[in-house]
Design an enzyme around this catalytic site. Structure first.
Site, mmCIF file in Angstrom:
data_model
loop_
_atom_site.group_PDB
_atom_site.id
_atom_site.type_symbol
_atom_site.label_atom_id
_atom_site.label_comp_id
_atom_site.label_asym_id
_atom_site.label_seq_id
_atom_site.Cartn_x
_atom_site.Cartn_y
_atom_site.Cartn_z
ATOM 1 N N ARG A 1 -11.225 9.158 0.789
ATOM 2 C CA ARG A 1 -10.934 10.443 0.120
ATOM 3 C C ARG A 1 -10.332 10.227 -1.277
ATOM 4 O O ARG A 1 -10.546 11.032 -2.172
ATOM 5 C CB ARG A 1 -9.947 11.257 0.950
ATOM 6 C CG ARG A 1 -10.457 11.637 2.339
ATOM 7 C CD ARG A 1 -10.992 13.042 2.357
ATOM 8 N NE ARG A 1 -11.355 13.456 3.693
ATOM 9 C CZ ARG A 1 -10.636 14.287 4.439
ATOM 10 N NH1 ARG A 1 -9.512 14.786 3.977
ATOM 11 N NH2 ARG A 1 -11.063 14.634 5.626
ATOM 12 N N ASP B 1 -4.288 29.452 2.482
ATOM 13 C CA ASP B 1 -4.479 28.024 2.772
ATOM 14 C C ASP B 1 -3.686 27.249 1.730
ATOM 15 O O ASP B 1 -3.448 27.745 0.624
ATOM 16 C CB ASP B 1 -5.968 27.655 2.686
ATOM 17 C CG ASP B 1 -6.292 26.337 3.380
ATOM 18 O OD1 ASP B 1 -6.869 26.371 4.488
ATOM 19 O OD2 ASP B 1 -5.958 25.258 2.836
HETATM 20 C C1 LIG Z 1 -9.820 22.323 9.897
HETATM 21 S S1 LIG Z 1 -9.402 23.596 8.766
HETATM 22 C C2 LIG Z 1 -9.361 24.992 9.841
HETATM 23 C C3 LIG Z 1 -10.066 26.188 9.266
HETATM 24 C C4 LIG Z 1 -10.133 27.424 10.169
HETATM 25 N N1 LIG Z 1 -8.825 27.906 10.522
HETATM 26 C C5 LIG Z 1 -10.944 27.133 11.391
HETATM 27 O O1 LIG Z 1 -10.380 27.008 12.487
HETATM 28 O O2 LIG Z 1 -12.166 27.001 11.292
HETATM 29 C C6 LIG Z 1 -7.661 23.257 8.487
HETATM 30 C C7 LIG Z 1 -7.111 23.935 7.245
HETATM 31 O O3 LIG Z 1 -5.694 23.855 7.264
HETATM 32 C C8 LIG Z 1 -5.250 23.746 5.927
HETATM 33 N N2 LIG Z 1 -3.870 23.229 5.891
HETATM 34 C C9 LIG Z 1 -3.437 21.965 6.137
HETATM 35 N N3 LIG Z 1 -2.110 21.885 5.971
HETATM 36 C C10 LIG Z 1 -1.680 23.130 5.613
HETATM 37 C C11 LIG Z 1 -0.401 23.678 5.295
HETATM 38 N N4 LIG Z 1 0.706 22.931 5.286
HETATM 39 N N5 LIG Z 1 -0.340 24.992 4.976
HETATM 40 C C12 LIG Z 1 -1.455 25.770 4.963
HETATM 41 N N6 LIG Z 1 -2.691 25.295 5.242
HETATM 42 C C13 LIG Z 1 -2.806 23.988 5.586
HETATM 43 C C14 LIG Z 1 -6.275 22.825 5.287
HETATM 44 O O4 LIG Z 1 -6.288 22.911 3.889
HETATM 45 C C15 LIG Z 1 -7.576 23.290 5.950
HETATM 46 O O5 LIG Z 1 -8.270 24.199 5.145
#
Ligand SMILES: C[S@@+](CC[C@H](N)C(=O)[O-])C[C@H]1O[C@@H](n2cnc3c(N)ncnc32)[C@H](O)[C@@H]1O
Length: 276
Positions: free
Chosen positions: A38, A140
C-alpha cells in the site's frame, strides 16, 4: 525476493503505532506485506529510498500527508446491499417504528454504496417517493472515499447485483463515453449528506438521535477496548426503537451491558431491553 525499498521490522512497528494512534486500526503481524504494497507507490511517487525515509518525511509533513497515509492504509471494500438481510430489517422493523423525520447514520461508509443502499431501501418503503422524510448521514475517516461517494458515480459492474427494477428507478445510465457508468439519481443523492469523521476523535461533528446506526465491517479493525469506547458513545445516540447494525463477522458480546443482540448482527441498547 528483494524489495524495491528497504523495509525493516522497526519500520513496520512505526507504521502500526501511527495507524493505531490516528485511526484506531490494529495491524496484526499478518499485515506486514499489505502495508508495504500500500505504501510503496507513494514512496516511489515521492522519490524516497526506503520506508523509513517515508516515515521520517511524515514526521516533518503536515496534515494532508498524514491524511493520505491513513487513506492508503484503510480497507474500503464494500458493495450495494451488502448483507442484504439488514435492508429487510430496516424496512420491516426500523421504519415502521420510526417517527418522522427518520435519521440514519452510516459511520464507515467507504465509497457510498452502503448509505445509498439505505436511501434506496427507505425510498422503496415510501413507495419510490421523490423526497422521503429520511436523512442519511454518511461518514468515513478516508477523505478520498468520501469524495468518490459524493460523486455517486459507479462502474456498471458495481451495480450488477442490484435488481433491474431498482436500477431503473434510482440510477441514471451513462451514455457515449460514460456508458460503462451509472449515476445515483438526484433524489437519492439529496437524501445522503457525506462528511469526513474519525470514530477515534473525541468530538464527532454530528449529533444523535438516530433510528439506526450502520457500523458495519469497521469494528473488525479495532481492538476490543476501542470497540467498547465507540459503542459507549453510540448507545445514547439511538432512539428508543433504534437499531445498531454490525458486520457479518463482528459481535459485541464484550459490551453486553451496552448492547444486546436482536437478530442476525443487529443490536439494541441494553437499557431498553432491561426495561422491556
Ligand atoms: C471495509 S469498509 C466497510 C464499508 C461498509 N460499512 C460496508 O460494510 O460495506 C471499512 C471502512 O471503515 C473506514 N474506517 C477505518 N477506520 C475508521 C475510523 N477510525 N473512523 C471512521 N472510519 C474508519 C475505512 O476508511 C473504510 O472505508
Amino acid at each position: 525476493m528483494s524489495k524495491e525499498f528497504t523495509y525493516t521490522d522497526e519500520d513496520y512497528s512505526r507504521v502500526a503505532r501511527h495507524i493505531y494512534k490516528l485511526a484506531g486500526i490494529s495491524l496484526g503481524e499478518s499485515r506486514r506485506e499489505m502495508v508495504y504494497s500500500r505504501l510503496s507507490r507513494e514512496i516511489r511517487r515521492l522519490g524516497l529510498p526506503s520506508v523509513r525515509s517515508y516515515l521520517d518525511y511524515l514526521d516533518r509533513a503536515g496534515d494532508a500527508a498524514w491524511a493520505h497515509f491513513v487513506n492508503l492504509l484503510t480497507t474500503n471494500l464494500t458493495s450495494f446491499f451488502r448483507e442484504s438481510h439488514h435492508f429487510t430489517i430496516l424496512k420491516d422493523q426500523v421504519l415502521p417504528a420510526a417517527r418522522e423525520p427518520v435519521r440514519i447514520w452510516s459511520c464507515a461508509c467507504a465509497t457510498g454504496e452502503e448509505p445509498y443502499s439505505i436511501a434506496i431501501a427507505c425510498a422503496e418503503y415510501h413507495h419510490g417517493a421523490e423526497s422521503p422524510p429520511v436523512s442519511v448521514i454518511a461518514t468515513d475517516i478516508n477523505t478520498a472515499v468520501i469524495q468518490e461517494a459524493e460523486r455517486g458515480i459507479y462502474a456498471r459492474e458495481r451495480v450488477e447485483g442490484i435488481k433491474q427494477e431498482l436500477l431503473r428507478k434510482y440510477f441514471l445510465s451513462g451514455t457515449g463515453a460514460h456508458e460503462e457508468f451509472v449515476k445515483v439519481k438526484p433524489g437519492i443523492r439529496r437524501m445522503v449528506a457525506f462528511s469526513v469523521l474519525n470514530l477515534m476523535h473525541a468530538h464527532w461533528n454530528i449529533e444523535g438521535k438516530f433510528d439506526a446506526i450502520f457500523c458495519r465491517n469497521v469494528m473488525i479493525y479495532f481492538d476490543k477496548s476501542t470497540q467498547y469506547k465507540i459503542l459507549e458513545r453510540f448507545e445514547p445516540m439511538l432512539k428508543p426503537h433504534g437499531l445498531l447494525f454490525a458486520g457479518h463477522s463482528e459481535s459485541f458480546f464484550n459490551a453486553k451491558d451496552l448492547f444486546v443482540p436482536t437478530g442476525k448482527t443487529t443490536y439494541r441498547p441494553a437499557r431498553l431491553a432491561v426495561q422491556g
